[in-house]
Motif scaffolding. Structure first.
Motif, PDB file in Angstrom:
ATOM      1  N   VAL A  45       0.835  -1.205   0.000  1.00 45.22           N
ATOM      2  CA  VAL A  45       0.000   0.000   0.000  1.00 45.22           C
ATOM      3  C   VAL A  45       0.864   1.248   0.000  1.00 45.22           C
ATOM      4  N   GLN A  46       1.946   1.223   0.771  1.00 48.68           N
ATOM      5  CA  GLN A  46       2.848   2.373   0.776  1.00 48.68           C
ATOM      6  C   GLN A  46       3.465   2.597  -0.608  1.00 48.68           C
ATOM      7  N   ALA A  47       3.837   1.505  -1.291  1.00 46.89           N
ATOM      8  CA  ALA A  47       4.390   1.641  -2.641  1.00 46.89           C
ATOM      9  C   ALA A  47       3.354   2.199  -3.605  1.00 46.89           C
ATOM     10  N   ALA A  48       2.106   1.742  -3.492  1.00 49.27           N
ATOM     11  CA  ALA A  48       1.050   2.266  -4.359  1.00 49.27           C
ATOM     12  C   ALA A  48       0.790   3.744  -4.079  1.00 49.27           C
ATOM     13  N   TYR A  49       0.834   4.128  -2.796  1.00 49.19           N
ATOM     14  CA  TYR A  49       0.616   5.534  -2.453  1.00 49.19           C
ATOM     15  C   TYR A  49       1.740   6.407  -3.007  1.00 49.19           C
ATOM     16  N   GLU A  50       2.967   5.892  -2.937  1.00 46.08           N
ATOM     17  CA  GLU A  50       4.083   6.637  -3.509  1.00 46.08           C
ATOM     18  C   GLU A  50       3.909   6.810  -5.015  1.00 46.08           C
ATOM     19  N   MET A  51       3.443   5.778  -5.699  1.00 47.58           N
ATOM     20  CA  MET A  51       3.239   5.873  -7.134  1.00 47.58           C
ATOM     21  C   MET A  51       2.175   6.923  -7.467  1.00 47.58           C
ATOM     22  N   LEU A  52       1.076   6.931  -6.707  1.00 48.10           N
ATOM     23  CA  LEU A  52       0.018   7.906  -6.968  1.00 48.10           C
ATOM     24  C   LEU A  52       0.425   9.315  -6.560  1.00 48.10           C
ATOM     25  N   SER A  53       1.430   9.447  -5.700  1.00 51.61           N
ATOM     26  CA  SER A  53       1.883  10.777  -5.280  1.00 51.61           C
ATOM     27  C   SER A  53       2.867  11.395  -6.256  1.00 51.61           C
ATOM     28  N   ALA A  54       3.306  10.626  -7.231  1.00 53.46           N
ATOM     29  CA  ALA A  54       4.223  11.177  -8.234  1.00 53.46           C
ATOM     30  C   ALA A  54       3.515  12.260  -9.047  1.00 53.46           C
ATOM     31  N   ALA A  55       4.292  13.189  -9.575  1.00 50.81           N
ATOM     32  CA  ALA A  55       3.703  14.346 -10.286  1.00 50.81           C
ATOM     33  C   ALA A  55       2.909  13.923 -11.512  1.00 50.81           C
ATOM     34  N   GLU A  56       3.397  12.928 -12.268  1.00 47.99           N
ATOM     35  CA  GLU A  56       2.703  12.532 -13.496  1.00 47.99           C
ATOM     36  C   GLU A  56       1.409  11.778 -13.218  1.00 47.99           C
ATOM     37  N   LYS A  57       1.180  11.319 -11.952  1.00 46.47           N
ATOM     38  CA  LYS A  57      -0.047  10.590 -11.639  1.00 46.47           C
ATOM     39  C   LYS A  57      -0.906  11.325 -10.616  1.00 46.47           C
ATOM     40  N   ALA A  58      -0.560  12.550 -10.332  1.00 52.00           N
ATOM     41  CA  ALA A  58      -1.317  13.300  -9.323  1.00 52.00           C
ATOM     42  C   ALA A  58      -2.745  13.579  -9.763  1.00 52.00           C
ATOM     43  N   ASP A  59      -2.999  13.665 -11.073  1.00 52.40           N
ATOM     44  CA  ASP A  59      -4.351  13.947 -11.545  1.00 52.40           C
ATOM     45  C   ASP A  59      -5.287  12.760 -11.405  1.00 52.40           C
ATOM     46  N   LEU A  60      -4.764  11.552 -11.157  1.00 49.39           N
ATOM     47  CA  LEU A  60      -5.623  10.372 -11.049  1.00 49.39           C
ATOM     48  C   LEU A  60      -6.564  10.468  -9.845  1.00 49.39           C
ATOM     49  N   TRP A  61      -6.117  11.163  -8.792  1.00 47.56           N
ATOM     50  CA  TRP A  61      -6.990  11.316  -7.619  1.00 47.56           C
ATOM     51  C   TRP A  61      -8.272  12.043  -8.014  1.00 47.56           C
ATOM     52  N   HIS A  62      -8.128  13.135  -8.737  1.00 51.41           N
ATOM     53  CA  HIS A  62      -9.290  13.973  -9.063  1.00 51.41           C
ATOM     54  C   HIS A  62     -10.084  13.426 -10.242  1.00 51.41           C
ATOM     55  N   LEU A  63      -9.510  12.489 -10.992  1.00 54.33           N
ATOM     56  CA  LEU A  63     -10.244  11.893 -12.115  1.00 54.33           C
ATOM     57  C   LEU A  63     -11.151  10.757 -11.668  1.00 54.33           C
ATOM     58  N   PHE A  64     -10.714   9.964 -10.667  1.00 51.17           N
ATOM     59  CA  PHE A  64     -11.456   8.742 -10.342  1.00 51.17           C
ATOM     60  C   PHE A  64     -12.074   8.757  -8.945  1.00 51.17           C
ATOM     61  N   ALA A  65     -11.585   9.591  -8.021  1.00 56.94           N
ATOM     62  CA  ALA A  65     -12.139   9.598  -6.666  1.00 56.94           C
ATOM     63  C   ALA A  65     -13.489  10.310  -6.568  1.00 56.94           C
ATOM     64  N   PRO A  66     -13.719  11.453  -7.213  1.00 57.93           N
ATOM     65  CA  PRO A  66     -15.019  12.125  -7.072  1.00 57.93           C
ATOM     66  C   PRO A  66     -16.166  11.240  -7.579  1.00 57.93           C
ATOM     67  N   GLY A  67     -17.197  11.145  -6.762  1.00 54.84           N
ATOM     68  CA  GLY A  67     -18.367  10.352  -7.119  1.00 54.84           C
ATOM     69  C   GLY A  67     -18.213   8.861  -6.900  1.00 54.84           C
ATOM     70  N   LEU A  68     -17.011   8.376  -6.600  1.00 57.45           N
ATOM     71  CA  LEU A  68     -16.816   6.937  -6.415  1.00 57.45           C
ATOM     72  C   LEU A  68     -17.515   6.450  -5.151  1.00 57.45           C
ATOM     73  N   ALA A  69     -17.474   7.231  -4.085  1.00 55.72           N
ATOM     74  CA  ALA A  69     -18.137   6.827  -2.845  1.00 55.72           C
ATOM     75  C   ALA A  69     -19.638   6.690  -3.049  1.00 55.72           C
ATOM     76  N   THR A  70     -20.233   7.593  -3.825  1.00 55.03           N
ATOM     77  CA  THR A  70     -21.679   7.496  -4.102  1.00 55.03           C
ATOM     78  C   THR A  70     -22.000   6.241  -4.899  1.00 55.03           C
ATOM     79  N   ALA A  71     -21.171   5.910  -5.873  1.00 56.51           N
ATOM     80  CA  ALA A  71     -21.403   4.698  -6.663  1.00 56.51           C
ATOM     81  C   ALA A  71     -21.299   3.450  -5.802  1.00 56.51           C
ATOM     82  N   ILE A  72     -20.397   3.461  -4.857  1.00 57.06           N
ATOM     83  CA  ILE A  72     -20.251   2.296  -3.977  1.00 57.06           C
ATOM     84  C   ILE A  72     -21.450   2.176  -3.052  1.00 57.06           C
ATOM     85  N   ARG A  73     -21.902   3.288  -2.496  1.00 54.10           N
ATOM     86  CA  ARG A  73     -23.051   3.229  -1.584  1.00 54.10           C
ATOM     87  C   ARG A  73     -24.320   2.828  -2.323  1.00 54.10           C
ATOM     88  N   GLN A  74     -24.442   3.195  -3.585  1.00 46.04           N
ATOM     89  CA  GLN A  74     -25.625   2.848  -4.370  1.00 46.04           C
ATOM     90  C   GLN A  74     -25.502   1.491  -5.040  1.00 46.04           C
TER      91      GLN A  74
END
Length: 987
Positions: free
Chosen positions: A344-373
């Motif tokens: 998990v720490q390795a995955a977090y480091e990968m997502l914290s890299a500059a070239e992958k920083a936009d992945l948080w805002h591309l896939f996290a918004p609305g994901l919690a609602t989809a899971i609850r529904q």
């Protein structure tokens, strides 16, 4: 500064909750034994005496010969017998202090008894002495118990200290006290501290990352443990893994493509044929909680994270932790937790890299609602797009892959775009979206409940490596409002010096009136004597408080230091004359002469603060205060600021001093500035920042839950032997959370188990033989045939099941000789008291059996034993038969031919120290010790070793079979002689 001296606090030393657990457990064990230690003690005495004497005498005398005397002073004559008459009148009144006889008790009696100070005797009432009334004794016992429980409660900590998000830390602050010329006499020292957590700008991203990691480890480790240890999944997964390895090692593109497709088909069949949801087992503590402690229920794990992701991770776990051999059946959950933490720490480091920083805002918004529904298709599409994005932004795809740079969304199981890091990266995105929603909700609730508007109006998102400034500020205010720092206890709260305080008062009044009258032939004399004496003697124990702790609010605390009790110095003649004439010296005068001893004072504080905050700030203010006028403090704040200004001026003049550095030794200016730094550290106002042991092991969903019901214990895994030993005790290290220093109980197979707490997450337990086993049903998918079920209970709840498999014994252990499983030794203490005619009485006060407190006997498989075999111990010392005693067997396991003696049966064998008369081995040893003391003059503090040979009665021959390794009894003998003993002759 030399005038006032210095009161300076050293930089704090801090111990975390894990390292304190052992000390707290030992403290609790010792204090628990004091429950029955109440004794009635008198701590003050008062004796008073009021004595009065009144004597009157009257004498009338007439002149017989008629002879007249010369005129007296008032013109009247007096007889010549006046002097003798006065003497006669005085003799008619007895001296009140003269002994007039003896009383019923044979003691001398007088009217006025002048006793020496503290010469009173104890009152007696027949055969009884003066004592407290039973009701008052019960009241004092109640106070004793309440104070004992108060100390134990402080050691245990309150519920808030154990609640998620808080940690209990011991802060050690040594205080250095060096009085100056002005404060040498009549002054005490004071130090005041304000403690507050340091909430930096990076608190939100570091804390959020830690909570995400803990949540994923808590959620996925039991699910993956159940998948990895399932035989059918392991076998098919190993086949698929082999095909993937062959595809990776071949250079034939056509063969590689075929192997990839075949592996994909097999993985699809595996996913369709085995319902992963039914295989996932997650046990939660048996406690009521108003909020979920995990981000997802077990039924949604495979749907949200993806079956392919779980199988990829499970295959890697099997390959790295357990190999591909079927003999390594069990991979412990604790090992899986360590593996997941790193991934998990390795995955977090990968997502914290500059070239992958936009992945948080591309896939996290609305994901919690989809899971609850329960939007399974939408979640699957997001996961597929995430895999494509990972492959296109960095490429985990191997060069020459037949699938190119894009992964097909229908390839889920063992997708070539998927590796463990990618699978964990998707899990990080899922957990971040869910935790962000949970955090925002809790911030709104806390803001509304506690009036924290910054929390109520917080705007996310809070996830990602670089959240915006408003989110950071709102989270810091939320932490400050939700988890305020609290100073729980101070040590010393009161440090007292016991002083014997005695006072004796004597007051005596004597009044004598004598009248004489003579006229003519008649003389009259009268005498009255009145005496009254008051006596009082008082004795008590005075407490001189040398250290007094105080606390103001939640975060402000400190100590006052007073001088120890000291005798006043000798005074000069003039001062002594004045005190004699006008009275004195007063108590304040004695206080003004006391001197505070220089040196270090050890001070500690128990601070409850957020467990995820790494630093704490201490603002310290120290001063001197006058003992008779506490409001008078030195130095004042005005003088303190003048000292600060002087230090700053010297620091600013460093450049000027540097211009003349060539006139002095090399480095002299630097040494001068270091001296300025030393003076700066002696100033009364100081600010220190200390690092706190980072002990946040809770996940985000547990952290944002409130209520004491969330403190239930958990059992996660175990380390130690391969399993529970049937033939003897088994020592294991149990891993979990929520272990309490007070009222923690452990059961294994329906029996209580002794244990030692090492921390709130680790305990050492010794499982005795004879516990009940849980057997797996035929055809079940469990990875054990027999196991022992363990549970931990605290006042907050009961843990879930922890199954520890039973170790399979080898042939050598089954066919072993008749012998004890482990060497057993018993220790006893005997006290020989000398009586009349050089005879002794022997009392065996206590005994202790070496751990684990059970005698286990292994017998050969060929030796047929009854269900209740008989065993007899024969005691001998150096060839001398001491005695023989039977024993009852506590339990017998016919499968392993093992029986054991424990509990009440063990106490009956050895002998209970609470029994009114000796029993068991003690009954046999008692007269032998008496013989050794009286006949051989056994020396004091001697230790003798008695061998206990054990015999088992077999069936059907009823023959005695001797156990190979005898039991050893060590007896330590203490002699209490009323006269000097002769030279000891040894053992």
């Amino acid at each position: 500064m030399d005038k006032y001296g210095s009161v300076v606090a050293k930089h704090p030393d801090i111990w975390g909750e894990s390292r304190l657990m052992r000390h707290r457990a030992e403290y609790e064990q010792i204090m628990e034994t004091q429950l029955g230690g109440f004794e009635v003690r008198m701590n003050a005495a008062l004796r008073r005496s009021d004595q009065a004497f009144l004597g009157m005498a009257f004498a009338l005398q007439a002149a017989v010969n008629g002879e007249q005397s010369a005129p007296g002073l008032f013109g009247r004559g007096s007889t010549t017998a006046t002097g003798s008459t006065t003497t006669t009148v005085q003799n008619l009144i007895s001296d009140p202090s003269v002994v007039t006889g003896t009383g019923e008790d044979g003691k001398a009696m007088s009217v006025i008894s002048r006793t020496a100070p503290f010469g009173g005797t104890q009152f007696e009432f027949g055969n009884d002495t003066l004592a407290l009334e039973p009701t008052l004794q019960l009241d004092q016992m109640s106070r004793y118990l309440n104070h004992l429980h108060e100390l134990r409660r402080i050691n245990e900590g309150d519920d808030i200290a154990d609640s998620p998000g808080y940690s209990l830390n011991l802060v050690r602050i040594p205080v250095s006290i060096l009085p100056g010329g002005h404060t040498r006499e009549g002054y005490g020292a004071e130090i005041t501290v304000i403690a507050e957590p340091y909430l930096g700008e990076d608190l939100l991203p570091t804390t959020f990352r830690s909570l995400v990691t803990n949540d994923l480890v808590d959620l996925l480790s039991p699910a993956l443990a159940s998948i990895v240890n399932e035989p059918s999944i392991i076998a098919r997964s190993e086949s698929i893994l082999k095909m993937r390895q062959e595809a990776a090692n071949t250079n034939d593109l056509e063969k590689r493509d075929q192997l990839w497709k075949k592996a994909n088909i097999e993985s699809r069949q595996l996913g369709d044929g085995v319902d992963l949801q039914e295989q996932i087992h997650i046990y939660l503590p048996s406690s009521r909680s108003r909020r979920a402690r995990l981000p997802l229920p077990p039924s949604q794990i495979a749907q949200v994270f993806g079956s392919g992701n779980l199988l990829n991770v499970a295959i890697d776990i099997r390959r790295r932790l357990g190999g591909v051999s079927a003999e390594n059946r069990i991979i412990h959950e604790m090992d899986i937790r360590g593996y997941l933490t790193g991934e998990v720490q390795a995955a977090y480091e990968m997502l914290s890299a500059a070239e992958k920083a936009d992945l948080w805002h591309l896939f996290a918004p609305g994901l919690a609602t989809a899971i609850r529904q329960r939007d399974v298709q939408g979640i699957s599409k997001r996961r597929c797009n995430f895999n494509n994005a990972i492959a296109s932004t960095g490429g985990v795809l191997s060069e020459g892959s037949p699938y190119g740079a894009k992964c097909a969304c229908d390839i889920d199981f063992f997708n070539p775009c998927l590796d463990v890091t990618t699978a964990m990266a998707w899990a990080v995105i899922v957990e971040s979206a869910l935790l962000d929603e949970k955090l925002a909700q809790d911030m709104r609730e806390i803001g509304s409940a506690k009036g924290c508007m910054e929390c109520a109006e917080a705007v996310g998102p809070f996830y990602g490596p670089n959240p915006h400034d408003q989110a950071r500020y709102a989270f810091n205010e939320y932490v400050r409002c939700r988890w305020p720092i609290r100073v729980f206890a101070l040590d010393p709260a009161n440090q007292e010096q016991n002083i014997t305080d005695e006072f004796s008062r004597r007051r005596e009044l004597q009044v004598a009136i004598a009248l004489a009258f003579a006229g003519g032939e008649i003389g009259v004399q009268t005498l009255m004597n009145y005496t009254r004496r008051l006596e009082s003697d008082m004795a008590t124990i005075d407490l001189n408080r040398t250290v007094v702790g105080f606390s103001h609010g939640n975060d402000t605390f400190g100590w006052r230091f007073n001088p120890r009790f000291q005798t006043p110095p000798f005074r000069g003649n003039l001062a002594t004359f004045g005190e004699t004439l006008f009275g004195g010296p007063s108590e304040d005068a004695d206080l003004r002469k006391r001197q505070l001893e220089p040196g270090m004072r050890e001070c500690t504080a128990i601070v409850v603060m957020p467990s995820f905050v790494p630093f704490m700030t201490f603002d310290v203010r120290s001063n001197w205060y006058h003992l008779t006028h506490p409001k008078q403090t030195d130095p004042s704040m005005h003088e303190t600021m003048k000292l600060s200004r002087s230090i700053k001026s010297m620091q600013q003049l460093a450049m000027t001093c540097g211009q003349c550095a060539h006139l002095y030794r090399d480095g002299e200016v630097s040494r001068l500035l270091r001296r300025v730094d030393q003076l700066e550290r002696e100033l009364p106002l100081q600010t220190m920042r200390a690092q706190i042991p980072y002990e946040n092991t809770t996940g985000g969903f547990e952290l944002f839950s409130s209520g004491i019901t969330d403190l239930a214990p958990e059992l996660i895994g175990w380390y130690g032997e391969p399993g529970v030993n049937r033939n003897g005790p088994t020592t294991l290290f149990l891993m979990g959370d929520g272990f309490s220093v007070h009222e923690t109980q452990l059961t294994a197979g329906g029996r209580p188990v002794p244990f030692k707490l090492l921390s709130r997450q680790v305990m050492q337990a010794t499982i005795p033989p004879g516990v009940q086993f849980v057997r797996s049903e035929p055809g079940s998918q469990t990875n054990f045939e027999e196991a022992v079920d363990l549970h931990v209970a605290t006042p907050y709840g009961v843990s879930s099941h922890l199954h520890v498999p039973v170790a399979v014994p080898n042939a050598a252990s089954v066919n072993q000789a008749l012998a004890f499983a482990e060497p057993v030794a018993v220790s006893m203490k005997a006290t020989a008291k000398e009586g009349d005619n050089d005879k002794y009485t022997v009392d065996i006060e206590d005994f202790s059996l070496i751990e684990p407190g059970v005698i286990t006997l292994n017998s050969p498989a060929l030796l047929q034993l009854t269900d209740e075999p008989q065993i007899r111990f024969q005691l001998d010392h150096d060839g001398v038969l001491v005695g023989s005693t039977p024993s009852k067997v506590s339990g017998f396991d016919p499968r392993s031919n093992t029986f054991y003696i424990e509990g009440a049966d063990l106490k009956s064998l050895v002998g209970s120290d609470n029994a009114p008369t000796p029993s068991g081995m003690q009954q046999q040893i008692n007269p032998y010790i008496k013989y050794l003391v009286e006949e051989t003059n056994l020396a004091d503090d001697s230790t003798i070793s008695i061998r206990a040979r054990a015999f088992v009665i077999t069936n059907p021959l009823r023959a005695a079979v001797e156990i190979q390794n005898p039991l050893t009894i060590r007896v330590k003998v203490d002699r209490e002689d009323t006269k000097p003993a002769a030279a000891a002759m040894g053992n």
